[in-house]
Design a protein around this motif. Sequence first.
Motif, short mmCIF file in Angstrom:
data_model
loop_
_atom_site.label_atom_id
_atom_site.label_comp_id
_atom_site.label_asym_id
_atom_site.label_seq_id
_atom_site.Cartn_x
_atom_site.Cartn_y
_atom_site.Cartn_z
N GLY A 1 -4.97 -5.94 1.22
CA GLY A 1 -5.43 -5.30 2.44
C GLY A 1 -4.37 -5.33 3.52
O GLY A 1 -4.52 -5.97 4.56
N GLN A 2 -3.30 -4.60 3.30
CA GLN A 2 -2.11 -4.66 4.15
C GLN A 2 -2.34 -4.04 5.52
O GLN A 2 -1.78 -4.49 6.52
N ASN A 3 -3.15 -3.00 5.59
CA ASN A 3 -3.33 -2.25 6.82
C ASN A 3 -4.79 -1.83 6.92
O ASN A 3 -5.32 -1.19 6.01
N SER B 1 -2.25 -18.61 -7.02
CA SER B 1 -3.48 -19.32 -7.37
C SER B 1 -4.67 -18.38 -7.42
O SER B 1 -5.43 -18.36 -8.39
N ARG B 2 -4.85 -17.56 -6.38
CA ARG B 2 -6.01 -16.66 -6.34
C ARG B 2 -5.90 -15.54 -7.38
O ARG B 2 -6.89 -15.05 -7.89
N SER C 1 -7.95 -8.10 0.30
CA SER C 1 -7.60 -9.46 0.69
C SER C 1 -6.27 -9.44 1.44
O SER C 1 -5.38 -8.66 1.09
N PRO C 2 -6.11 -10.30 2.43
CA PRO C 2 -4.88 -10.31 3.23
C PRO C 2 -3.74 -10.98 2.49
O PRO C 2 -3.93 -11.63 1.45
N GLY C 3 -2.54 -10.83 3.03
CA GLY C 3 -1.40 -11.56 2.51
C GLY C 3 -1.52 -13.04 2.85
O GLY C 3 -1.96 -13.40 3.94
N ILE C 4 -1.16 -13.90 1.92
CA ILE C 4 -1.19 -15.36 2.12
C ILE C 4 0.09 -15.94 1.52
O ILE C 4 0.81 -15.25 0.80
N PRO C 5 0.41 -17.21 1.80
CA PRO C 5 1.62 -17.80 1.22
C PRO C 5 1.67 -17.66 -0.30
O PRO C 5 0.65 -17.61 -0.98
N HIS C 6 2.89 -17.60 -0.80
CA HIS C 6 3.13 -17.19 -2.18
C HIS C 6 2.37 -18.02 -3.21
O HIS C 6 1.73 -17.46 -4.13
N GLN D 1 0.82 -1.22 0.00
CA GLN D 1 0.00 0.00 0.00
C GLN D 1 0.85 1.27 0.00
O GLN D 1 0.38 2.32 -0.45
N TYR D 2 2.08 1.19 0.45
CA TYR D 2 2.93 2.39 0.45
C TYR D 2 3.22 2.87 -0.98
O TYR D 2 3.64 4.01 -1.18
N LYS D 3 2.99 2.03 -1.98
CA LYS D 3 3.21 2.43 -3.37
C LYS D 3 2.00 3.14 -3.97
O LYS D 3 2.10 3.67 -5.09
N ILE D 4 0.88 3.17 -3.27
CA ILE D 4 -0.33 3.78 -3.83
C ILE D 4 -0.23 5.30 -3.66
O ILE D 4 -0.42 5.83 -2.57
N SER D 5 0.04 5.97 -4.74
CA SER D 5 0.09 7.44 -4.72
C SER D 5 -1.30 8.01 -4.99
O SER D 5 -2.19 7.30 -5.48
N ARG D 6 -1.48 9.26 -4.68
CA ARG D 6 -2.78 9.90 -4.94
C ARG D 6 -3.09 9.87 -6.43
O ARG D 6 -4.23 9.64 -6.84
N GLU D 7 -2.06 10.11 -7.28
CA GLU D 7 -2.28 10.13 -8.72
C GLU D 7 -2.72 8.76 -9.23
O GLU D 7 -3.61 8.67 -10.09
N SER D 8 -2.10 7.69 -8.69
CA SER D 8 -2.51 6.33 -9.07
C SER D 8 -3.96 6.09 -8.69
O SER D 8 -4.77 5.58 -9.48
N PHE D 9 -4.30 6.45 -7.45
CA PHE D 9 -5.65 6.20 -6.96
C PHE D 9 -6.68 7.00 -7.73
O PHE D 9 -7.77 6.50 -8.05
N ASP D 10 -6.36 8.25 -8.07
CA ASP D 10 -7.28 9.07 -8.87
C ASP D 10 -7.57 8.38 -10.21
O ASP D 10 -8.72 8.35 -10.67
N ALA D 11 -6.53 7.85 -10.83
CA ALA D 11 -6.71 7.17 -12.11
C ALA D 11 -7.58 5.92 -11.95
O ALA D 11 -8.46 5.65 -12.78
#
Length: 746
Positions: free
Chosen positions: A370-372, A406-407, A396-401, A343-353
């Motif tokens: 759903g990291q946080n 698969s999902r 969705s939460p983090g799960i094994p690789h 989620q730290y990579k989600i910038s406002r510009e990305s989200f606006d798009a």
Amino acid sequence: MKMDLSVGELNTLAMKMEKGDEQALVKFRKFYRRHPRNPLLIAVKARYLLINKKDPHGALEHFNRAANLGHPHPDSFLYGRIRAAVSSLSWELLDKLVPCYLKQVKDGVLQPSGLFQHLSMPGLKNSDYLMLANAFISGFKSGDISSLAPGDFTRLPARGRRLRVGYMSSDFKVHPVTQLLVQVLEHHDKTRFETIAYDLAEAPASPWRSRILATFDGVVPCRDLSDIELAERIRSDELDILVDLNGDTAGTKVWLCRHRLAPVQMTWLGFGATLGEGIVDYQIQDLFFAPEEIASEAFSEKLIWLPHHWMPVDTQRVIPPPPIRRDLGLPEDKTVYCCFNGQYKISRESFDAWMCILKEVENSVLWLYGQNKKNNQKLQKEAAKRNIDPARLIFSPGIPHLDHLSRLQQADIALDTWPYTMGTTAMDTLWARVPLVTFTANAFSSRGPGSKLHNLRLDELIQNSVANYIDMAVVLGKDEDYRTEIRTRLEQALMQSPLFDMELFSRHLEKGYELAFYRYENGLNPDHIKIPDLSYPDQQSSRCSLKEYNKSISTVPSGSGKGELLTESVHVKIERAQSYLRNEKLVLARREFSRVLNQDSLNGEAFYGLGLVAIKEKNFEQALVYLKNATEAEPDNEKFTEQYCLVQNLAQQDTPTFVRWAMERAKSYHRNKKMRQAAQGYVAVLERAPHHAEALHYLGLAEMQAGHVSGMQRIRLSMQLEPHNLKFQENYRYAQTLLQKKDDVN
């Protein structure tokens, strides 16, 4: 109130806390209770919350308090404050902090506290990354390595001997670096290269860790070495080339390279930006990610350009079939966009798009990592501000690789972030056959996914403006036929592209090592190196397709020429078996663990896995046999021993003990909405204790929730056994509403 602790002592205490020193934390808490408004202490707590507790929201609150209460040097924690703001999606605050930070560093007022966070900062130019890196390393002190003697880097001529290459990393564990790198190392030409791992990882045993460490000729445990001990050890091994795999990431020791540990020093994979002047000689990149025109602008290192892509991938990962969308909380009848970046990579510009895309493609949802929880809520509020129903954002939460891969197949289209785009996430997304739309700006930090797509000949998914990015995502979302065409082309490209040929990747990497060392032994300074394409003359006939590969790893016997390259690692089988086990596919799990034993008859993990399968099937006698074999195969493995003793005790103890254990297990399944497994657990309890009211009650409830109205009779019987149980009464009312809904439908 004056604090009876010097600034130096406080800094020492803070460093100990970050390393997990409990005594230091207890001592700090005593000071903090006495001085709750001291800005120095508040800033230390903020950093502790950020680094140790992974709580960016709490950290940002404390950083802001420290600044407001008159911290004497608020600039000293500006980097940490920006990091907390990025991780908590505090976009408005970033607009104020980042320009201030850049100005103060440029003016020499402030030295950065690290480099990694710069990749997520909005508005940086390529030259800014180099300026910030040089400012960061200008503040280095020798510390306890000042007594390191000058090194002797004379080496025998490379001709006629193996080059000695060391790989240094804190990520030889379940980590993206290991997941990307392992197959390249498995393809190293051992007749030409000797490899040594300098293992900085603090990690439990895992198939990934076992697999990557098995690729090296030697492994040096370094976690507990001091800096000078590590430097002296690496020098004493007389490497030709040292490859750092961390860069400025957690656990790194790359900064020791400024004291010259090997004749040729490189950094690769863990961190794509420059480290600054005088650290390493080379970075390994490709010409799309780091074009020639920005090489000197953004990097102090000379670049080794691989001909296709700088990032490898593990092609032994055979992805299990996906779960159905309903089990993932996804709608069956809508277009599913996704982004599983941190989620730290989600910038406002990305989200606006993204919100513009959802507005245009009404029958769609956005599926996110759903990291946080607080960030999830913040993103939903931001969606509502843009007139998008917050329910269209699904987390969705983090799960094994392997479970994640698969999902991931249930997504229709992946959407990239910027300025910090996907790395490993892009490889996972494409490997799961999901088309990816990316915006490639001039800054190199946004060019990684574009490099991958370019190699797959899917250049129309690489966009050079935000408007074009939105348009392409909308077209893909609305036009199912076009989306199918792109998926088909992606599938074909995966079968044919050199991007996924790890034997070829290894040859290119090795050529880079040889050319870099050639320059050294001929007295030439490091310089940019372009690796020629060493692809097979007839690629179509020489490179098998992925489908052929996946078939061959199950059918080609080990030890038969080409088959040796295709023999699937036992570690890959174990990872897949563990995925089946987690998802209650016991028949498949048993088959995979058994396949491991056919390949390695004394594999403790395989025996342990079969023991867990037997436990889930309530065959405790068989479980004991398997677990005993596991403990005999690995007598020092505490996990195996503990599980063996637990099952041994359960098998020997009375029915009440078993009933308590089985009931807790069944209710755990129930809470996680695994109704079939929960029902099996309740039935097992009733077999031992036929009048167990709670098992009878919750079995009935599970049946009702699964749509079987016969469960109502069990609930009524349980209430006859315990007529005053308030929880039973509450669940009975809930079951009645389920029954009414079913009647209404009928």
